[in-house]
Design an enzyme around this catalytic site. Structure first.
Site, short mmCIF file in Angstrom:
data_model
loop_
_atom_site.label_atom_id
_atom_site.label_comp_id
_atom_site.label_asym_id
_atom_site.label_seq_id
_atom_site.Cartn_x
_atom_site.Cartn_y
_atom_site.Cartn_z
N ILE A 1 0.90 -1.17 0.00
CA ILE A 1 0.00 0.00 0.00
C ILE A 1 0.93 1.20 0.00
CG2 ILE A 1 -1.87 1.27 1.11
CD1 ILE A 1 -2.39 -0.77 3.04
N SER A 2 0.62 2.22 -0.77
CA SER A 2 1.45 3.43 -0.81
C SER A 2 1.47 4.09 0.57
CB SER A 2 0.86 4.45 -1.78
OG SER A 2 0.64 3.87 -3.04
N ALA A 3 2.51 4.88 0.80
CA ALA A 3 2.59 5.67 2.04
C ALA A 3 1.39 6.62 2.09
CB ALA A 3 3.88 6.46 2.04
#
Ligand code: SAH
Length: 218
Positions: free
Chosen positions: A63-65
């Site tokens: 999951i992206s930051a």
């Protein structure tokens, strides 16, 4: 698992993202305060849910930051009731933030090519109450997803070698496509806005995403 104060950690993270300028609007702030990131990851990763970095979701994907999710959802210029395509559903977290920001009259179609991740995203989204507002589909979304086109917005959560041409044609007039474009290491987040038959491209800054695989990807 120690007792973690997830709501407190979430408020502090969101306040920090707002102070740093990643969150610019109340709609995106509310959405990121509503969606529980800890419920989109499992095991020990839950404890790191509010660190501002990417989280492992298995199958070599992340999951992206949170700051990158904030940048992308702000760059989409969210509004009530939009029809949105997300490519790269992963855990379903980013789709939930979009769904929250566009409200119950909007809809997100989220394409994920790895079947177990798509199943996990469906479960996570249903448990978080977004089953009616986000539809997860399994397949190669690298050229877009014609079945539900046209869209007001398309958000690609993986890196493409170039802007996928067929995807641009799935945009409504005035619609926007957000896509990280570049090599397998670092990329540039591009925002492509459709005006009739022409497409206006803006550079939204540097980013690092996992590769978009498939026909129009790597
Ligand atoms: N938005 C996600 C994270 C995305 S990670 C979240 O919030 O959790 C990028 C995802 O894109 C990975 O899950 C990967 O499997 C998926 N992906 C890569 N190529 C794809 C393609 N052609 N079609 C659909 N999904 C793809």
């Amino acid at each position: 698992m120690p007792d973690e104060d997830f709501p407190g950690q979430r408020s502090r993270l969101v306040a920090g993202l707002r102070r740093a300028g990643y969150i610019e609007t109340d709609a995106v702030e509310r959405a990121m305060l509503s969606v529980r990131r800890e419920d989109f990851v499992s095991g020990w990763t839950r404890g790191a849910a509010y660190a501002d970095h990417p989280l492992d979701i298995g199958h070599g994907q992340t999951i992206s930051a949170p700051h990158m999710v904030a940048i992308m959802v702000e760059a989409m210029r969210v509004a009530e009731g939009l029809r949105v395509l997300e490519v790269g559903g992963g855990s379903g977290y980013h789709a939930a933030v979009i769904a929250e920001a566009i409200g119950p009259r909007g809809h997100v179609w989220s394409v994920e090519r790895i079947e177990p991740l798509a199943e996990g995203a469906r479960r996570n989204l249903a448990a978080a109450g977004y089953a009616d507002r986000v539809t997860v589909v399994v397949g190669d979304g690298s050229c877009g997803w014609p079945e539900h086109a046209p869209y007001d917005r398309i958000s690609v959560a993986c890196a493409a070698p170039s802007v996928p041409e067929p995807m641009r044609r799935e945009l409504l007039d005035g619609g926007m496509l957000l896509v990280p474009v570049g090599g397998m290491g670092v990329q540039t987040l591009l925002r492509v806005t459709r005006r009739g038959d022409s497409f206006h491209v803006e550079d939204m800054g540097g980013c690092v995403f996992v590769p978009l695989r498939g026909k129009c990807g790597f």
